[in-house]
Design a protein around this motif. Structure first.
Motif, short mmCIF file in Angstrom:
data_model
loop_
_atom_site.label_atom_id
_atom_site.label_comp_id
_atom_site.label_asym_id
_atom_site.label_seq_id
_atom_site.Cartn_x
_atom_site.Cartn_y
_atom_site.Cartn_z
N LYS A 53 1.14 -1.37 0.26
CA LYS A 53 0.07 -0.03 0.29
C LYS A 53 0.73 1.08 0.13
O LYS A 53 2.22 1.36 0.64
CB LYS A 53 -1.25 -0.49 1.42
N PHE A 55 -0.04 5.04 0.89
CA PHE A 55 -0.89 6.32 1.07
C PHE A 55 -0.46 7.57 1.95
O PHE A 55 0.52 7.99 1.59
CB PHE A 55 -1.98 5.59 1.81
N ARG A 57 -1.63 10.12 4.40
CA ARG A 57 -2.37 10.47 6.14
C ARG A 57 -2.14 11.62 6.83
O ARG A 57 -1.24 12.36 6.78
CB ARG A 57 -1.54 9.21 6.80
N GLY A 65 -5.14 6.40 -0.19
CA GLY A 65 -3.74 5.60 -0.89
C GLY A 65 -4.61 4.52 -2.12
O GLY A 65 -5.68 4.18 -2.33
#
Length: 195
Positions: A53, A55, A57, A65
């Motif tokens: 993954k 992403f 934040r 993501g």
């Protein structure tokens, strides 16, 4: 039907690592899981997954993501392998509630003979009741092409952070799944360690 009922037990494990990219709010995450089930009628099932993954934040609002994953399922004489590619999001509703969403596409094969494609939808909610107790629920729906049945799964889970020197928690949960018209009920117990 009652003649098709089968009981058993399983063992499994996994791990997740998260890396922050410098001083930014961007992260990379890698994870892997494996489980093996033994059934009373002599059948065995294996499940394995590996995912990556990426992403962004925000500590105040949530994250967004992309995810890429490989999953494999061996059940008796059947062997399923497929890859998933999608989007994921978490929304911090308050200090104690987090909502999660996910959607994407997947493609795979059965016994390397029959190809299938489709999409998936995921949703869930987690409650952080205090510094030690968390509970949540989630569901997954997979729409398979016209030659297959759809897949649905529902999970309830809880976690209690133990008062130990090394951060460790007791986990428990219940999972219901309907895969190609075969229903499965599973109770889960385990431990989770944080490093």
């Amino acid at each position: 039907s009652p003649e098709d009922d089968d009981d058993g037990f399983g063992i499994g494990g996994g791990g997740t690592g998260v890396w922050k990219l410098g001083e930014s709010n961007f992260y990379l995450e890698g994870s892997a899981r494996y489980s093996h089930s033994f059934l009373d009628k002599g059948d065995e099932t294996e499940f394995g997954t590996a995912a990556a993954k990426a992403f962004w934040r925000s500590p105040d609002s949530g994250l967004f993501g992309v995810v890429a994953a490989y999953e494999g399922l061996g059940a008796g004489e059947f062997d399923y392998n497929y890859g998933k590619f999608g989007l994921l999001a978490q929304i911090y509703g308050s200090e104690i509630v987090t909502f999660s969403l996910g959607t994407g596409l997947y493609t795979g094969d059965e016994d390397k003979k029959i190809d299938f494609d489709g999409y998936y939808l995921q949703g869930g909610v987690n409650f952080y009741l205090n510094d030690r107790v968390a509970a949540g629920a989630g569901s997954t729906y997979m729409e398979v092409d016209e030659s297959k049945d759809d897949v649905f799964a529902l999970t309830f889970k809880g976690e209690y952070l133990l008062p130990t020197a090394m951060p460790m928690s007791l986990t428990m949960g219940y999972n219901y799944s309907d895969v190609t018209s075969v229903q499965t009920h599973a109770a889960m117990f385990g431990f989770k360690m944080y490093f």
